[in-house]
Each structure stands twice: as C-alpha cells, then as structure tokens.
Design an enzyme around this catalytic site. Structure first.
Site, PDB file in Angstrom:
ATOM      1  N   SER A 149      -5.497   1.204  -1.869  1.00 32.42           N
ATOM      2  CA  SER A 149      -4.175   1.161  -1.270  1.00 32.42           C
ATOM      3  C   SER A 149      -4.364   0.588   0.129  1.00 32.42           C
ATOM      4  CB  SER A 149      -3.552   2.565  -1.253  1.00 32.42           C
ATOM      5  OG  SER A 149      -2.300   2.559  -0.613  1.00 32.42           O
ATOM      6  N   LYS A 197       2.335  -1.022  -1.903  1.00 32.93           N
ATOM      7  CA  LYS A 197       1.309  -0.007  -1.662  1.00 32.93           C
ATOM      8  C   LYS A 197       1.872   1.408  -1.763  1.00 32.93           C
ATOM      9  CE  LYS A 197      -2.204  -2.745  -0.986  1.00 32.93           C
ATOM     10  NZ  LYS A 197      -3.342  -2.750  -1.932  1.00 32.93           N
ATOM     11  N   TYR A 201       4.870  -5.791   1.240  1.00 37.71           N
ATOM     12  CA  TYR A 201       3.512  -5.243   1.098  1.00 37.71           C
ATOM     13  C   TYR A 201       3.547  -3.720   1.063  1.00 37.71           C
ATOM     14  CZ  TYR A 201      -1.487  -4.567   2.171  1.00 37.71           C
ATOM     15  OH  TYR A 201      -2.802  -4.202   2.143  1.00 37.71           O
TER      16      TYR A 201
END
Length: 283
Positions: A134, A152, A148
C-alpha cells in the site's frame, strides 16, 4: 526451508529489491514485469531460481496464467507480493474518466486478480503469506493525489477484509505502508512526485506551487533495508496486518489519527442527534 515467491512489478524500485533479497538468501522467485528484458540480469545471476514472467496486472487472464505457470514451475507458492502500481497525479477536477479507471485497474483490480489467482493454491497448501504494498498514502491523503489515494485506501479495506476471510486456511495477510524510498532508478522519494500527470487546470496552479515547496522533504528510506525488513516479515510466525516501512511519515500519521478521533468526539452530540429516538415498534 526456502520459500517460493510471486512478485509483481519486479523490474525496478522496491519490487526489484524484494526479488534480489529473496534470491540472495536461496529462495525462488517468479518475477513479473511488463518487459522480461528488465529481468535478464537476475536470470544471469540466479539461473533457474528465478522465473521471469511478462505481465501487465490489469490483464486478468494474463494474471491467472502467470500465477498458474509459477505454481507449475516451482510446485508451490509461499509468498505473494502485490507490488505493481503507479501514481496518477492531479486534482480531482482535473482527472479524466480514463485516468481514474486506469489507476484503479492497475493498483486495485490488478491486486485483486493476483489474490484470486493465488488463493486456491494457498488454501490447498494450508499456508501462504500475501503481502500487499500500500503506501503511507493509503492511510492519509494529500491534495492532488485523489486517484492514487482512492486506489490505496481501497486496497487497505480489501486486504483487511481478506485477512479475516483466509485466516482459517492458514493464510496470512500483511499490508505494507512505505513512505518515500530513494529507489535505484533515481526517482524522488516523494510518493506523489513521479506519477502520471493529469492535464493541469490553471485554477490549481497556486496549490501545485505550495505543494512543490514541501514535497519530497521527508527523509528517504533505503530500499535494500526495506527488502531485509520484508524478509523478517515473511519469516515471522505472527506478522502484523499493517506495518509502516520508513519513519518519515509516522509523526504525520499519528497526528492525522489523533485529529480524526478528536473530530468524532467533538461532534458526538450531532452523531447522537442523527441516530434519532425511534422505538423498536416504530421501525
């Protein structure tokens, strides 16, 4: 006893260091990359201990085929490392549908396909360890990183649920949350400095300048040290569900979580008001 690894995104950065660390201690690795040419040096150095596989993790059929080939080649799979990914950078308003979908296809769906392909083998063995890369960006969020962060944060929830689902099969799950690392390709340790850039909207130019002034100032970690830490994780009898790699973001994360708890506490009266006073008969 040596372990068999399946590692995505093995061509460079942390993934490459993970592969090299495993091979250097006598483990075997199915190493995937978009181009196997980037793995030629590993093959030359370690021979049959490394199986190079060309793979784009967004291609579901190719993922299942690669995992099957790795299992058939080595006879088992012990450590699955979901490392492949990239950062799409841009304000939420700037993101195109294609950019957001591509981000999720690689970072989220690619990881799901690897997990789904590997789990039947791990369940059959009654053992295995899934490592999900992660990011510190998976627990905190910064402007211009919305796509992004979305990928994650989704991985964080997905793998936490997964850990509860597979524990009875003897399968372990660990989510690694790296901060910035000075990878060998010379890129900045700033996790939002090297990604794909959305077409800029001038309305956000001031924000971009402010962020550029503070980005990348966290101390960069040593990827070789991260690889050695990963070896300790996979050798542990009781590995954590989550672990930070690197120290730079820890104080920031502590403050973010403290602020969240305080906000929830400060707004408890409103939370209770939102619950209402319906009696069970009224439902």
């Amino acid at each position: 006893m040596s372990k068999v690894w399946f590692v995505t995104g093995s061509s460079r950065g942390l993934g490459r260091n993970f592969v090299e660390a495993a091979l250097s201690r006598g483990d075997k690795v199915a190493a995937t990359a978009r181009s196997t040419g980037s793995l030629d040096e590993l093959v030359a150095a370690y021979g049959d201990a490394v199986l190079p596989l060309e793979l784009d993790v967004a291609d579901k059929a190719a993922v299942f085929d690669s995992v099957e080939r790795a299992k058939e080649h080595f006879g088992r799979l012990d450590v699955i490392v979901n490392n492949a990914g990239y950062a799409q950078i841009g304000a939420v308003e700037e993101l195109t549908e294609g950019e957001l979908r591509d981000q999720l296809e690689t970072n989220l769906f690619g990881a799901v396909w690897v997990i789904q392909a590997a789990l039947p083998y791990l369940r059959e063995q009654g053992a295995g360890h899934i490592i999900q890369l992660s990011s510190a960006a998976g627990v905190i969020a910064m402007p211009l990183g919305g796509a992004y962060h979305a990928s994650k944060w989704a991985l964080e929830g997905l793998n936490e649920a997964l850990a509860g689902e597979v524990a009875d099969f003897g399968v372990k799950v660990t989510i690694i949350e790296p901060g910035g690392f000075a990878t060998r390709d010379g890129k900045s340790p700033d996790p939002l400095a090297n990604g794909h850039m959305a077409e800029p909207n001038p309305s956000y130019d001031g924000l971009r300048r402010r962020i550029a002034g503070i980005a990348g100032k966290q101390p960069a970690g040593d990827p070789a040290a991260a690889a050695q830490a990963l070896l300790k994780l996979v050798d542990s009898d009781n590995p954590p569900l989550r672990v930070l790699f690197g120290q730079g973001f820890y104080p920031m994360i502590q403050q973010v979580y403290a602020d969240r708890l305080k906000t929830w506490a400060d707004w408890q009266d409103l939370s209770a008001e939102a619950h209402g006073n319906l009696n069970q008969e009224d439902r």
